[in-house]
Motif scaffolding. Structure first.
Motif, PDB file in Angstrom:
ATOM      1  N   SER A 197       1.083   4.095  -2.896  1.00 18.60           N
ATOM      2  CA  SER A 197       0.722   5.487  -2.589  1.00 18.60           C
ATOM      3  C   SER A 197       1.903   6.424  -2.875  1.00 18.60           C
ATOM      4  O   SER A 197       1.699   7.561  -3.309  1.00 18.60           O
ATOM      5  N   ALA A 214      -1.505   7.463   4.763  1.00 20.51           N
ATOM      6  CA  ALA A 214      -1.548   6.001   4.928  1.00 20.51           C
ATOM      7  C   ALA A 214      -1.467   5.637   6.405  1.00 20.51           C
ATOM      8  O   ALA A 214      -2.203   4.765   6.892  1.00 20.51           O
ATOM      9  N   THR A 270       0.835  -1.208   0.000  1.00 16.92           N
ATOM     10  CA  THR A 270       0.000   0.000   0.000  1.00 16.92           C
ATOM     11  C   THR A 270       0.867   1.253   0.000  1.00 16.92           C
ATOM     12  O   THR A 270       0.602   2.211  -0.733  1.00 16.92           O
ATOM     13  N   ILE A 277      -2.554   2.089   8.218  1.00 14.98           N
ATOM     14  CA  ILE A 277      -1.726   1.146   7.449  1.00 14.98           C
ATOM     15  C   ILE A 277      -0.485   0.721   8.246  1.00 14.98           C
ATOM     16  O   ILE A 277      -0.029  -0.408   8.151  1.00 14.98           O
TER      17      ILE A 277
END
Lengths: 96, 363
Positions: free
Chosen positions: B255, B291, B251, B296
């Motif tokens: 990003s 994030a 992720t 995350i």
């Protein structure tokens, strides 16, 4: 939008200038103006060193180390040992 | 079709290829001793589709037209001559701007590169222009001695030298071909606005797909490495645990790619710094913070979090730094200056991040 200050290699020799105004025509960032019938630099930090002014000055009054302001070109040039060129980004600047 | 190919050959510098049957050709008209192919000035869906494809980096290396002389409308010996590159998008922009006019289009062989980039490489250059004018016998085809060039071609051309060598005087038209009709209708006077290069939000949006497509393969590779490496732990390698453990890392990599190749370029003027690498670093930091904000990094140790922050910021910084090539206002001196600081910092960020991740395994 402005890029880094005080980096351009642009030089104008006003003694040689004949005041034809060609640099004002070709500059894409309005770096030049006409003062007392001669060219003058009004916005030095806007210069992107494309070299259009120097190449089109019939009096040879402008000097600039022209090139491409492209990080990818510098990286590719450093790896392959060649001059930095626009090869990598063919269509990137084209538009109507 | 053979007839057409033959006629095309008269006016062109190169060999006849598949372009001789191009849909944008509409017959030919006489010129000098022979005839020239005539082009349509209305772009069709095929032209638009072609433009979309190259915007997404599909077939960008062979989006070309054959160099040579083309006619627009009922061009005759009094019609103006417009010069462009043999990148099809440049050619399409010019011919559509000449709608309802009689004119000649001289296409220089720039190896399929647009006018501005080709001018930087001097393929859209004085020698090429002088040779092309001679090769197609332009002086015998038209009564006047005037060539109209796009202003952005000026960095490859010395107008006074072209005049000396060919007798043709160069007139620099506006930067954008959309301004060409207004320029021609005002006896070739350009407004200051027509002479300036802009780089608005829409311009930047048009250029980001290429950035995204070019960089995605490196990000996918990094994601693959992260996925495989996630199986490593102090107790050995666990393939089944890898995907779920890797999710935060994947992720963050995605990003940072979006931050550096999309949000950095699109939001360019909104970052309070001038260096592109610094703009990208800020975009990367914001993306990482976002994030982290949605949880995350929740299961990460503080060392891991620091490591991924360094990696994300470095990736985004690198990607936005590479947007200097697509921008319209960066100078080589400036790019060199920012790279001297930015590239070592990016390398330290990425390698340092990897070292921290390895250290994390043993603590």
């Amino acid at each position: 939008m402005k890029y880094l200050k005080n980096v351009t290699t642009l030089k104008l020799d006003r003694d040689k200038c004949i005041g034809c105004g060609m640099c004002m025509t070709v500059c894409p960032h309005a770096v030049f103006v006409l003062r007392e019938k001669k060219a003058d630099i009004t916005d030095r930090d806007a210069c992107m060193e494309c070299g259009a002014c120097a190449g089109n000055c019939p009096a040879d009054a402008i000097a600039v180390e022209a090139g491409v302001g492209c990080a990818t070109a510098f990286i590719v040039g450093a790896i392959t040992g060649t001059e930095p060129t626009c090869d990598c980004a063919k269509g990137s600047k084209s538009r109507c | 079709m053979d007839d057409m190919a033959e006629k095309l050959d008269c006016c062109s510098n190169g060999p006849v290829d598949e372009h001789s049957s191009a849909p944008w050709l509409i017959g030919s008209i006489p010129s000098g001793q022979d005839s020239c192919p005539r082009v349509a000035t209305r772009l069709t869906w095929a032209d638009t589709l072609g433009r979309w494809k190259v915007r997404w980096a599909l077939g960008r290396d062979r989006y070309t037209v054959q160099p040579g002389l083309y006619a627009v409308g009922e061009a005759d010996s009094d019609s103006l001559v417009f010069v462009t590159a043999n990148y099809k998008m440049s050619f399409d922009c010019l011919r559509s701007a000449l709608h309802n006019r009689n004119a000649w289009i001289l296409v220089l062989d720039t190896a399929g590169i647009n006018v501005w980039c080709a001018a930087g490489k001097r393929t859209f250059g004085t020698d090429n222009l002088v040779d092309s004018v001679a090769n197609i016998n332009l002086a015998e085809r038209v009564n006047h001695r005037k060539l109209i060039l796009p202003q952005l071609g000026a960095s490859g051309i010395s107008a006074h030298i072209v005049s000396q060598r060919t007798g043709f005087k160069i007139v620099y038209g506006p930067v954008r071909s959309v301004d060409l009709p207004a320029f021609l209708d005002s006896s070739m006077k350009a407004t200051p606005q027509m002479r300036k290069v802009e780089f608005g939000m829409l311009d930047r949006l048009r250029l980001t797909p290429v950035e995204l497509v070019i960089s995605i393969k490196y990000i996918l590779f990094a994601m693959l490495v992260a996925l495989v490496a996630s199986g490593v732990s102090r107790t050995g390698y666990d393939l089944h645990a890898a995907p779920s453990r890797a999710l935060p890392a994947l992720t963050i990599l995605l990003s940072s790619w979006l931050a550096g190749a999309f949000f950095g370029p699109v939001l360019l003027p909104f970052f309070p710094v001038r260096s592109f690498a610094a703009k990208g670093a800020i975009a990367g930091l914001l993306a990482f913070a976002l994030a982290a904000g949605v949880g995350i990094t929740q299961k990460m140790t503080s060392i891991e979090t620091c490591a991924w922050a360094a990696i994300a910021i470095s990736i985004a910084s690198f990607l936005t730094m590479n947007f200097t090539g697509a921008s319209t206002f960066t100078s080589p001196s400036g790019v060199r200056k920012e790279m001297r600081v930015a590239v070592p910092a990016q390398i330290v960020g990425i390698l340092g991040g990897i070292v921290l991740l390895i250290i994390n395994l043993f603590t």
